[in-house]
Write a protein that holds these residues in place. Sequence first.
Motif, PDB file in Angstrom:
ATOM      1  N   ARG A  48      -1.410  24.196   2.054  1.00  0.00           N
ATOM      2  CA  ARG A  48      -0.705  23.237   2.891  1.00  0.00           C
ATOM      3  C   ARG A  48      -0.318  23.905   4.209  1.00  0.00           C
ATOM      4  NH1 ARG A  48       1.733  18.344   1.553  1.00  0.00           N
ATOM      5  NH2 ARG A  48       0.863  18.609  -0.513  1.00  0.00           N
ATOM      6  N   LYS A  49      -0.686  23.251   5.297  1.00  0.00           N
ATOM      7  CA  LYS A  49      -0.356  23.796   6.618  1.00  0.00           C
ATOM      8  C   LYS A  49       0.682  22.886   7.241  1.00  0.00           C
ATOM      9  CE  LYS A  49      -2.649  24.021  11.110  1.00  0.00           C
ATOM     10  NZ  LYS A  49      -3.934  24.110  11.787  1.00  0.00           N
TER      11      LYS A  49
ATOM     12  N   THR B 162      -8.804  25.684   8.366  1.00  0.00           N
ATOM     13  CA  THR B 162      -9.573  24.516   7.970  1.00  0.00           C
ATOM     14  C   THR B 162      -9.730  24.528   6.464  1.00  0.00           C
ATOM     15  OG1 THR B 162     -11.543  25.779   8.410  1.00  0.00           O
ATOM     16  CG2 THR B 162     -10.870  24.245  10.120  1.00  0.00           C
ATOM     17  N   GLY B 163      -9.672  23.349   5.877  1.00  0.00           N
ATOM     18  CA  GLY B 163      -9.711  23.284   4.430  1.00  0.00           C
ATOM     19  C   GLY B 163      -8.331  23.180   3.825  1.00  0.00           C
ATOM     20  N   ASN B 164      -7.296  23.234   4.663  1.00  0.00           N
ATOM     21  CA  ASN B 164      -5.939  23.105   4.155  1.00  0.00           C
ATOM     22  C   ASN B 164      -5.328  21.791   4.622  1.00  0.00           C
ATOM     23  OD1 ASN B 164      -5.929  25.819   3.074  1.00  0.00           O
ATOM     24  ND2 ASN B 164      -5.997  26.410   5.230  1.00  0.00           N
ATOM     25  N   ILE B 165      -4.353  21.312   3.846  1.00  0.00           N
ATOM     26  CA  ILE B 165      -3.664  20.087   4.237  1.00  0.00           C
ATOM     27  C   ILE B 165      -2.856  20.363   5.497  1.00  0.00           C
ATOM     28  CG2 ILE B 165      -1.903  18.418   3.558  1.00  0.00           C
ATOM     29  CD1 ILE B 165      -2.762  18.955   0.651  1.00  0.00           C
ATOM     30  N   HIS B 166      -2.997  19.508   6.491  1.00  0.00           N
ATOM     31  CA  HIS B 166      -2.235  19.631   7.732  1.00  0.00           C
ATOM     32  C   HIS B 166      -1.064  18.671   7.667  1.00  0.00           C
ATOM     33  CE1 HIS B 166      -5.737  21.807   8.902  1.00  0.00           C
ATOM     34  NE2 HIS B 166      -5.442  21.848  10.179  1.00  0.00           N
TER      35      HIS B 166
END
Lengths: 171, 421
Positions: free
Chosen positions: A5-6, A34-38
Amino acid sequence: MHAKRKVIHPRLSGAAVLLVFGNVVLSMSAGAATGNIHEIKLPLEGAALRPSELPGYTIALQKCAICHSSDYINLQPPHMSLTQWTAEMVKMQHAYGAPIDESEIKLLAAYFAATYGDATSIKDADAATPVATATIAADGGSMKIDVQANSCRRKRQRERGFHAALPRTRG
Amino acid sequence: MPKMDTKERKPSMKTLLNGMGRRRFLRDSIAGLSTLALARRGFAAAESLPFDNGTRELIAYPQKRPLLRITTRPPHLETPFTAFNEGAITANDAFFVRYHLANIPLSIDPTTYRLNVRGKVERQLALSLDEIKALGAPVEIVAVNQCSGNSRGHSTPRVFGAQLGNGSMGDARWVGVPLKAVLEKAGLAANAKQVTFNGLDTPVLPSTPDFIKALGVELALNSDVLLAWNMNGEELPFLNGYPLKLIVPGYFGTYRVKHLSDIEVLDAPFTGHDAFFMTTAYRVPDNECTCVAPGTSPASTRPISRLKVRSFITSLSNNAIMRMGHAALVKGIAFDGGTGIRKVELSDDGGRRWREARLAESLGKYSFRQWSLSITPRERGPLELRVRATSNQGEVQPEQASWNPGGYARNVIESLKVVVA
């Protein structure tokens, strides 16, 4: 396994982000995430409507705030007339689906014209014929809508609220 | 290690005093402007736009430096004008933000994100970000994004709407894949007429129209129209439309749909409740000047489209001091709707004589074009500077501001009043 999670907070620079991995908060540079929840956290809402004894004030608190913050109203140009505020309320109802009926449109417009706009236009409207024509203008539409002018009962309500509401300085 | 505190940081004195005196301190006691955070630090920085009721707080949002807050919910933030003097490209953290609907996404998972393509197509698609990026070689275009209502606060007479100064614009290097590649992968039906674009933001009430924009098929297949994921070398800032944004170079910002998630191909013009932002809003008078007599309604309207030619001085602001007999390099930007800038002229005598400025290197026909011209004031006292751009197709900025009910597409010759001391 928890998702990465970002969380992007205000006040951090564009290159600074937070990563939550499980319960552990890590920091890491943007772009590599990239590939993480923003996720973003927005600043608090702080604007408030100008108080008034007019009945439209209470309606505005209840209805306008459903869809937008009150700074949408606070930042409008001063000196807009009752006719213009009425047209704006009609637009909110017809175009944006605001849950306000005909009587609420009139009360809201009277509150806004008296508190934010050109209060003399309310007196002018009372002296004029009972039906005013308002034009939806702000978004370029060309629909014309007849708006019933205000009744005597509301005129008395407005005048009671005038002295408290009128002498405002610009923000 | 980046700082991880979320508390409001006090701006430095340098920050506060920057901007030629246009920023002021606002006491937190001013009704309607205080927030808990502001109350804690005692004051907020603000900037005054040069029209009635034009004071705007400077507030930092995620991935943004302090910007002029126009509205809180939905967020609408304007770029402080001094940022346009930093270069042709507008920094991501200075780039304006504009939403229409209050249910904006606050969390997006790029691994589950999908772009749906449906309607009059041979194959419905649900593309992941990786699939979109693999559709072809990435295309890079530098293009201005300007709000239709940029400068609306200057409309005379005033009109309702977001009361914007001149900072609801920006220029960025967009990287993406041509929309055409996505449409070709789906296979357009032979009778396709329009293509609609919807993002992840939604209305609060079902009675409120969704924000959906439409392009004619011919424009949608123009190879300059991009689905962009990268802005100025970084992934899109969240508030500018992460993870994917529609870029229609040369057109007003209303077509830059953010958080793009749904494309529908239609065999007829886009109509209905959710076509409001095409059929009722964002329309201009259907004539060459897109204008009507002030205070009147147009007989017919059309969707707003191409940017009009504009130019600004960025190195000076109103009431700036210039020194008598000293050469000063006046700098600025110019842009148009996609033909490029032919010339920029500056007048220091109220518009009687014009001198041609030097144009900087072009970053492309859709970009801001920087310009500069040395001015040496010869008399003390007030001095009015005007700037006028001409596009490659011969479009020139008008001397008089025109008017339309939406306050759209302002492009009058800008003027600045400085003081020669």
